[in-house]
Enzyme design. Structure first.
Site, short mmCIF file in Angstrom:
data_model
loop_
_atom_site.label_atom_id
_atom_site.label_comp_id
_atom_site.label_asym_id
_atom_site.label_seq_id
_atom_site.Cartn_x
_atom_site.Cartn_y
_atom_site.Cartn_z
N TYR A 33 -14.51 28.54 40.91
CA TYR A 33 -13.54 29.07 41.87
C TYR A 33 -14.10 29.00 43.27
O TYR A 33 -15.28 28.72 43.47
CB TYR A 33 -13.11 30.49 41.49
CG TYR A 33 -14.11 31.60 41.80
CD1 TYR A 33 -15.33 31.69 41.13
CD2 TYR A 33 -13.83 32.55 42.78
CE1 TYR A 33 -16.23 32.69 41.43
CE2 TYR A 33 -14.73 33.56 43.07
CZ TYR A 33 -15.92 33.64 42.39
OH TYR A 33 -16.81 34.62 42.69
N ARG A 100 -10.61 23.95 20.56
CA ARG A 100 -11.87 24.65 20.81
C ARG A 100 -13.06 23.91 20.23
O ARG A 100 -13.13 23.64 19.03
CB ARG A 100 -11.81 26.06 20.21
CG ARG A 100 -12.95 26.94 20.71
CD ARG A 100 -12.91 28.32 20.08
NE ARG A 100 -13.89 29.21 20.70
CZ ARG A 100 -15.21 29.14 20.49
NH1 ARG A 100 -15.69 28.23 19.67
NH2 ARG A 100 -16.03 29.98 21.10
N LYS A 147 -20.46 28.08 41.49
CA LYS A 147 -19.55 29.23 41.62
C LYS A 147 -18.59 29.27 40.44
O LYS A 147 -17.41 28.92 40.55
CB LYS A 147 -18.80 29.16 42.96
CG LYS A 147 -18.19 30.48 43.40
CD LYS A 147 -17.78 30.43 44.85
CE LYS A 147 -16.94 31.62 45.27
NZ LYS A 147 -17.63 32.91 45.27
N GLU A 179 -29.35 38.75 45.02
CA GLU A 179 -28.19 38.89 45.91
C GLU A 179 -27.40 40.13 45.52
O GLU A 179 -27.78 40.85 44.58
CB GLU A 179 -27.31 37.63 45.91
CG GLU A 179 -26.99 37.08 44.56
CD GLU A 179 -26.29 35.71 44.58
OE1 GLU A 179 -25.76 35.30 45.62
OE2 GLU A 179 -26.26 35.09 43.52
N LEU A 203 -26.03 32.05 44.83
CA LEU A 203 -24.94 31.21 45.31
C LEU A 203 -25.27 30.81 46.76
O LEU A 203 -25.76 31.64 47.53
CB LEU A 203 -23.62 32.00 45.29
CG LEU A 203 -22.41 31.15 45.67
CD1 LEU A 203 -22.07 30.16 44.56
CD2 LEU A 203 -21.21 32.02 45.97
N1 PLP Z 1 -23.23 35.49 46.22
C1 PLP Z 1 -22.32 35.73 45.26
C2 PLP Z 1 -22.79 36.05 43.89
C3 PLP Z 1 -20.95 35.70 45.56
O1 PLP Z 1 -20.04 35.95 44.59
C4 PLP Z 1 -20.54 35.42 46.88
C5 PLP Z 1 -19.12 35.35 47.24
O2 PLP Z 1 -18.24 35.48 46.42
C6 PLP Z 1 -21.52 35.18 47.85
C7 PLP Z 1 -22.86 35.22 47.49
C8 PLP Z 1 -21.16 34.87 49.27
O3 PLP Z 1 -20.68 33.56 49.41
P1 PLP Z 1 -19.70 33.16 50.58
O4 PLP Z 1 -20.39 33.57 51.85
O5 PLP Z 1 -19.60 31.69 50.48
O6 PLP Z 1 -18.43 33.89 50.36
#
Ligand code: PLP
Length: 283
Positions: A33, A100, A147, A179, A203
């Site tokens: 996503y 599946r 993501k 994070e 991410l």
């Molecule tokens: N880290 C995680 C786990 C996230 O889910 C998100 C955003 O959804 C971020 C960092 C921040 O990413 P962005 O700045 O691209 O929204």
């Protein structure tokens, strides 16, 4: 209000959009996503989100049913069709339906959906007072750079934070902060912004990248290194970045105030700079 969503190649009222029970997004979380902010009816940092979308798809070998130009056109049209002034666009793309089987289907027909959420992202009361976080072990899978829609652990972490009377969770691995549950974590020590370097552990935040660029441009030193939970607790400031929150102060960690327990000057400045710069570039 019934939203108009984009689903499998067409715009339609949200209650008409249907997904097969065999969709691999549903059976295997085999889906990615993206989230793009909208302010004043314009897309914030669209190029970054579009590029990360392609990267996530390439990592999983999911083909995108639309060209980059068509994707941008759908983003613009969904804003117009929902008369969206401020909020978010969620894009979700799964490998599609298949009987599946753990093995990927040879000829996938990906399911692409986009929907909007109206939300006041600029006038966020948390920006003025800051948020509190608790720490939790990072129990997510090891490819957090993709993501994917595997958001169960972040969801559980948020529930635990709420149950503890906090706003969010910061996740830790081997004593260092990876994070936040759905945002990038940063601290400020002696005027220097410290943030974890990019790797598969986190991410690759689009807001993170811009914030680091803007900080450097404003003369704020940036060091990309892992930091411990203890360092965060005794830091001068702490904050998170994400498309939903821009730059948002963190004022307490596990019940201990960060700095004087109020949003700090570097964080406040970065929020201002980020909003001014990125909104002026919104498309
Ligand atoms: N880290 C995680 C786990 C996230 O889910 C998100 C955003 O959804 C971020 C960092 C921040 O990413 P962005 O700045 O691209 O929204």
């Amino acid at each position: 209000m019934t939203r108009i969503v984009w689903h499998k190649g067409a715009f339609m009222p949200e209650n008409e959009a249907q997904v097969s029970i065999f969709d691999r997004g549903y059976l295997f979380a085999d889906a990615i996503y993206e989230v793009t902010g909208v302010v004043g009816g314009k897309l914030v940092e669209y190029e970054g989100h579009a590029a990360r979308l392609q990267r996530s798809l390439a990592e999983l070998g999911i083909p995108c049913p639309l060209t980059p130009e068509e994707l941008l056109a759908v983003h613009r049209e969904i804003v117009a069709r929902n008369d969206l002034d401020e909020g978010l666009i969620y894009l979700q793309l799964s490998r599609g339906p298949a009987d599946r089987d753990f093995v990927f289907p040879a000829n996938p027909e990906p399911t692409l959906s986009l929907f909007t959420q109206a939300k006041r992202v600029l006038e966020n009361p948390q920006a003025g007072r800051g948020i509190s976080v608790i720490s939790l072990p990072d129990l997510r899978w090891a490819r957090r750079d993709i993501k994917t829609v595997q958001l169960l652990y972040p969801s559980m972490a948020k529930m635990q934070a709420k149950a503890a009377g906090a706003d969010d969770a910061w996740l830790t691995q081997d004593g260092t902060v990876t994070e936040a549950s759905s945002a990038t974590a940063h601290i400020v020590v002696g005027g220097t912004l410290i943030t974890r370097p990019l790797s598969n552990d986190i991410l690759h935040g689009i807001t993170r990248a811009s914030t680091l660029d803007l900080a450097r441009g404003a003369g704020i030193p940036v060091v990309e290194r892992a930091f411990t939970l203890r360092e965060a607790q005794i830091a001068d400031e702490a904050f998170i970045t994400s498309a939903t929150n821009f730059v948002l102060p963190v004022v307490s960690i596990d019940g201990a105030p960060v700095g004087d327990g109020k949003p700090g000057p570097v964080t406040r400045r970065l929020r201002e700079i980020y909003i001014a710069d990125r909104l002026s570039r919104a498309i």
